[in-house]
Write a protein that holds these residues in place. Structure first.
Motif, mmCIF file in Angstrom:
data_model
loop_
_atom_site.group_PDB
_atom_site.id
_atom_site.type_symbol
_atom_site.label_atom_id
_atom_site.label_comp_id
_atom_site.label_asym_id
_atom_site.label_seq_id
_atom_site.Cartn_x
_atom_site.Cartn_y
_atom_site.Cartn_z
ATOM 1 N N ALA A 199 0.827 -1.212 0.000
ATOM 2 C CA ALA A 199 0.000 0.000 0.000
ATOM 3 C C ALA A 199 0.855 1.254 0.000
ATOM 4 O O ALA A 199 0.570 2.227 -0.707
ATOM 5 C CB ALA A 199 -0.943 -0.008 1.200
ATOM 6 N N GLU A 200 1.928 1.264 0.795
ATOM 7 C CA GLU A 200 2.792 2.440 0.853
ATOM 8 C C GLU A 200 3.569 2.614 -0.446
ATOM 9 O O GLU A 200 3.819 3.732 -0.898
ATOM 10 C CB GLU A 200 3.759 2.304 2.030
ATOM 11 C CG GLU A 200 4.662 3.505 2.213
ATOM 12 C CD GLU A 200 5.530 3.391 3.452
ATOM 13 O OE1 GLU A 200 6.468 4.195 3.587
ATOM 14 O OE2 GLU A 200 5.262 2.496 4.270
ATOM 15 N N THR A 201 3.925 1.510 -1.090
ATOM 16 C CA THR A 201 4.711 1.586 -2.320
ATOM 17 C C THR A 201 3.908 2.161 -3.475
ATOM 18 O O THR A 201 4.389 3.001 -4.234
ATOM 19 C CB THR A 201 5.231 0.193 -2.698
ATOM 20 O OG1 THR A 201 6.044 -0.310 -1.634
ATOM 21 C CG2 THR A 201 6.054 0.250 -3.981
ATOM 22 N N VAL A 202 2.658 1.704 -3.630
ATOM 23 C CA VAL A 202 1.862 2.110 -4.801
ATOM 24 C C VAL A 202 0.984 3.314 -4.513
ATOM 25 O O VAL A 202 0.317 3.821 -5.424
ATOM 26 C CB VAL A 202 0.989 0.936 -5.293
ATOM 27 C CG1 VAL A 202 1.853 -0.256 -5.645
ATOM 28 C CG2 VAL A 202 -0.058 0.540 -4.234
ATOM 29 N N GLY A 203 0.970 3.796 -3.268
ATOM 30 C CA GLY A 203 0.097 4.909 -2.904
ATOM 31 C C GLY A 203 0.262 6.162 -3.744
ATOM 32 O O GLY A 203 -0.719 6.814 -4.086
ATOM 33 N N PRO A 204 1.488 6.563 -4.125
ATOM 34 C CA PRO A 204 1.637 7.825 -4.870
ATOM 35 C C PRO A 204 1.141 7.766 -6.309
ATOM 36 O O PRO A 204 0.987 8.809 -6.943
ATOM 37 C CB PRO A 204 3.154 8.073 -4.840
ATOM 38 C CG PRO A 204 3.674 7.230 -3.730
ATOM 39 C CD PRO A 204 2.784 6.040 -3.693
ATOM 40 N N TYR A 205 0.888 6.572 -6.846
ATOM 41 C CA TYR A 205 0.583 6.464 -8.272
ATOM 42 C C TYR A 205 -0.923 6.512 -8.496
ATOM 43 O O TYR A 205 -1.704 5.902 -7.763
ATOM 44 C CB TYR A 205 1.167 5.169 -8.845
ATOM 45 C CG TYR A 205 2.662 5.091 -8.646
ATOM 46 C CD1 TYR A 205 3.515 5.874 -9.393
ATOM 47 C CD2 TYR A 205 3.206 4.258 -7.675
ATOM 48 C CE1 TYR A 205 4.889 5.831 -9.202
ATOM 49 C CE2 TYR A 205 4.575 4.202 -7.468
ATOM 50 C CZ TYR A 205 5.411 4.990 -8.234
ATOM 51 O OH TYR A 205 6.749 4.946 -8.028
ATOM 52 N N ARG A 206 -1.305 7.217 -9.562
ATOM 53 C CA ARG A 206 -2.718 7.402 -9.884
ATOM 54 C C ARG A 206 -3.064 6.717 -11.192
ATOM 55 O O ARG A 206 -3.816 7.240 -12.009
ATOM 56 C CB ARG A 206 -3.027 8.901 -9.985
ATOM 57 C CG ARG A 206 -2.767 9.684 -8.709
ATOM 58 C CD ARG A 206 -2.926 11.164 -8.973
ATOM 59 N NE ARG A 206 -1.932 11.647 -9.919
ATOM 60 C CZ ARG A 206 -2.081 12.729 -10.692
ATOM 61 N NH1 ARG A 206 -3.193 13.409 -10.645
ATOM 62 N NH2 ARG A 206 -1.119 13.108 -11.509
ATOM 63 N N LEU A 207 -2.518 5.562 -11.428
ATOM 64 C CA LEU A 207 -2.765 4.853 -12.680
ATOM 65 C C LEU A 207 -4.222 4.424 -12.759
ATOM 66 O O LEU A 207 -4.800 3.963 -11.779
ATOM 67 C CB LEU A 207 -1.851 3.631 -12.790
ATOM 68 C CG LEU A 207 -0.343 3.920 -12.743
ATOM 69 C CD1 LEU A 207 0.433 2.635 -12.889
ATOM 70 C CD2 LEU A 207 0.053 4.905 -13.816
#
Length: 716
Positions: free
Chosen positions: A402-410
């Motif tokens: 969750a922390e790894t992919v949180g910044p991405y808005r794909l």
């Protein structure tokens, strides 16, 4: 005639395999050939069909004056002159069994073809399935070079007069066979009865069991995201299931207005998956050229509804393919002017789902589709990424997903593509998937249009490279935290301010030159796994009225669809205070500020502003910022830490002590680095390690560059 030679089948008639139909048609053709040759004096002439003799002319005149073939007593005359195909009569009415092999039967059921339509289709496709029909058709056409069925021959084989209006209507462009793309009536310059009938190769292949898509669709059609059915949550999933009920009930045209590119496609895929419908994902052209450089055949239907065949791609072939394989059509993204495309896709028998960001315009088509707004779908959910990575429920990937992919808005299928790329990269490295694999793959899925307006920096620093007091350092970590969990806080927990405001993260870095503002922006981008784009003010500010706002709009639009950190260095040049209006220049300058205030509120990305003079930033901008981080001038202790950090990878002489430099020279971090670089070049020229004297020389140079008095020297 139906099924090639039989009378109309009753409602409960069993389906007949295609080869059996062809065998019956052959018998019917043989009977007609025998009937023709019985009273044709030119039947034995080897040059028959290549010329007209006097005897042949008299024979044709006698046939024209006497009864036509439909009125003679021919065996198995299918339909009467008054009843070619009754309204509502179906070629077959019994549903196909689970092991049914007759595709013509099922196609007639789906498209509502009459017995006469099925007979005409079979007559037209026969030479493409059995070459033995070619010489027979040439004989019956009185022209050995014309080996396809004609309109007149089809009517003769069906036992119908050539003057029957209903029968002739079946060959018109708006009739089911032509409108559905199953039959092409060629040679429009010939008399109506002499026009050839051609069945497209794709239709013939489908009847033989081949489901390879039409070659004209290459580059235009692909599958939908396979994981879409589990990619929605909460209200989005409920809305998708509601749409699925309507799609399962019958053909429907839907326009999904999306807030972010790809969300409409994901929503459509989820709804179709829930409805149990396969779909063709069509990506139309924005102009009039096809990928292969070819043009549309002149005999194909107009594919745009706007008079320009093929301007958005092979739409006619697309609809025909959807009818053949019984699936829906999903169109995304839409062209800039979607009106002609929507009119071309107006087919009541094919479900069509369109997705785009623009509001629906009633001028696009005559019959309005069902218009639905697709709310911004959650993009950083670990559940979606976990499913795309093939992880089971509760399976631990070995790191905080969750922390790894949180910044991405794909959105759309880009999560699945990023997951596949991460898995491929991990396989290449021979290791399990790591956060670095995911970050690299996610960055590759972001648009790169920002490079036209900003300079990209691939972050190569970390938190250890920042030397700051605890206060500013904590604010920077909070900024990264906001970027990572904004979907959860503003979306799931419904803490968004509303009013059309975006979910952007905005920060202002204020401090003297060299205190680490740009470095801090790079560190934040590195922590989030994003690229840093530094906006070039030379590409933004324009002397012409209104051009600056247009340039800024291009940047914000690209940044909204790109996962990146946007940095406005020296932001007071653009975000300066509004002033009292004394002339036209003041008014237009204030208009720029007003535009920026509105645009920042709707921004959904991450934007950082840096300034040396915080007082120059308009208070209205400050209110809209999430965080303001003040970068203080370093004290002696921090300066010593900066000197030591800069020398970590530099070969130094034994006993080197930067303490004197830190104590006597009040330099910011940027100046300290420049001083170390100067010392390193001096030492490299001597081919020796850096000494304390080299550091002092570098520090003195930085003082002189700034116009300051160097300790121990007399200055004027």
């Amino acid at each position: 005639m139906t099924d090639g030679a039989d009378a109309p089948a009753p409602a409960d008639a069993p389906e007949v395999p295609l080869l059996a139909r062809l065998a019956r048609l052959r018998e019917r053709v043989a009977a007609l050939v025998e009937a023709r040759s019985a009273d044709d004096p030119t039947a034995a002439d080897p040059l028959r069909g290549l010329y007209l003799s006097d005897e042949a002319v008299r024979h044709h005149l006698q046939r024209a004056a006497g009864p036509g073939p439909a009125e003679r007593d021919t065996p198995d005359a299918g339909a009467t002159a008054d009843e070619p195909a009754r309204d509502g009569e179906r070629a077959v009415d019994a549903p196909a069994g689970p092991g049914a092999e007759d595709r013509l039967h099922r196609l007639a059921l789906r498209l509502g073809l009459t017995s006469f339509d099925v007979s005409v289709l079979l007559i037209a496709v026969a030479p493409d399935l059995d070459r033995g029909f070619e010489p027979l058709y040439g004989y019956l056409n009185d022209d050995v070079s014309r080996r396809r069925a004609t309109v007149g021959l089809a009517l003769d084989l069906c036992g119908l007069p050539t003057t029957h209006a209903d029968a002739r209507d079946a060959f018109h462009r708006t009739a089911p066979l032509s409108a559905c793309g199953l039959l092409v009536v060629e040679d429009p310059e010939r008399p109506f009865l002499s026009r050839s009938l051609r069945v497209p190769d794709r239709v013939a292949a489908h009847l033989l069991g081949d489901d390879t898509p039409d070659a004209a669709l290459d580059g235009y059609v692909r599958g939908l995201p396979p994981f879409a059915g589990g990619a929605l949550f909460g209200d989005g999933e409920q809305a998708a299931h509601q749409l699925a009920k309507h799609l399962a009930a019958g053909p429907l045209t839907v326009y999904l207005r999306e807030q972010r590119q790809g969300d409409g496609l994901l929503f459509a895929a989820a709804a179709l998956n829930a409805a149990g419908r396969d779909a063709l994902h069509f990506t139309p052209d924005s102009g009039g050229e096809r990928p292969d450089g070819g043009d549309q055949r002149p005999d194909d239907p107009d594919t745009t509804g706007g008079g320009r065949p093929g301007s958005h791609g092979p739409v006619a072939e697309l609809l025909r393919e959807a009818r053949l394989v019984d699936c829906a059509v999903v169109v995304s993204p839409l062209p800039e002017r979607p009106g002609p495309l929507l009119r071309a896709l107006a087919a009541r028998d094919v479900p069509v789902v369109l997705a785009g960001p623009n509001p629906y315009d009633p001028d696009w088509c005559e019959r309005d589709p069902l218009v639905l707004d697709v709310d911004r779908l959650p993009s950083g959910r670990a559940e979606t990424w976990s499913a795309a990575l093939g992880l089971g429920a509760g399976e631990d990937p070995g790191f905080d997903l969750a922390e790894t992919v949180g910044p991405y808005r794909l959105g759309g299928d880009r999560i699945a593509r990023a997951a596949r790329a991460a898995l491929d990269r991990a396989a290449y490295d021979g290791s399990p998937v790591t956060p670095d694999h995911l970050r690299l793959a996610a960055r590759q899925q972001s648009a790169s249009g920002l490079e036209r307006h900003a300079r990209r920096i691939r972050p190569a620093v970390g938190w250890d490279d920042l030397v700051l007091p605890d206060g500013p350092l904590g604010h920077l970590r909070e900024l990264a935290l906001r970027a990572r969990f904004r979907d959860r806080v503003l979306g799931d927990w419904r803490l968004s301010a509303g009013g059309g405001r975006g979910r952007g993260v905005l920060g202002l870095f204020a401090g003297d030159s060299g205190t680490g503002k740009t470095l801090a922006a790079e560190v934040v981008a590195a922590d989030l796994g994003l690229d840093l784009y530094v906006v070039q003010l030379s590409s933004v500010v324009d002397k012409f009225v209104g051009e600056t706002e247009k340039n800024l709009e291009r940047i914000f639009t690209e940044a909204d669809r790109t996962d990146a950190v946007l940095l406005f260095d020296e932001a007071d040049a653009v975000f300066g205070k509004r002033s009292e209006v004394k002339d036209a220049h003041d008014r237009y300058a204030n208009m720029e500020s007003a535009y920026l205030l509105q645009r920042l509120e709707a921004f959904g990305g991450i934007a950082l502003l840096t300034t040396n003079l915080r007082a120059n930033i308009d208070d209205a901008f400050t209110r809209r910022l999430d965080l303001v981080v003040d970068f203080p001038f370093p004290d002696a202790e921090q300066r010593l830490a900066l000197w030591r950090h800069s020398l970590v990878h530099v070969p130094c002489a034994d006993g080197i002590d930067p303490g004197e430099c830190a104590r006597d020279f009040e330099l910011a971090g940027g100046s300290i680095r420049s001083a170390v670089v100067t010392a390193a070049y001096t030492a490299a020229g001597r081919r020796e390690p850096v000494t304390t004297a080299d550091l002092l020389a570098g520090a003195r140079r930085e003082y002189r560059k700034a116009g300051r008095l160097v300790p121990g020297e007399m200055g004027f």
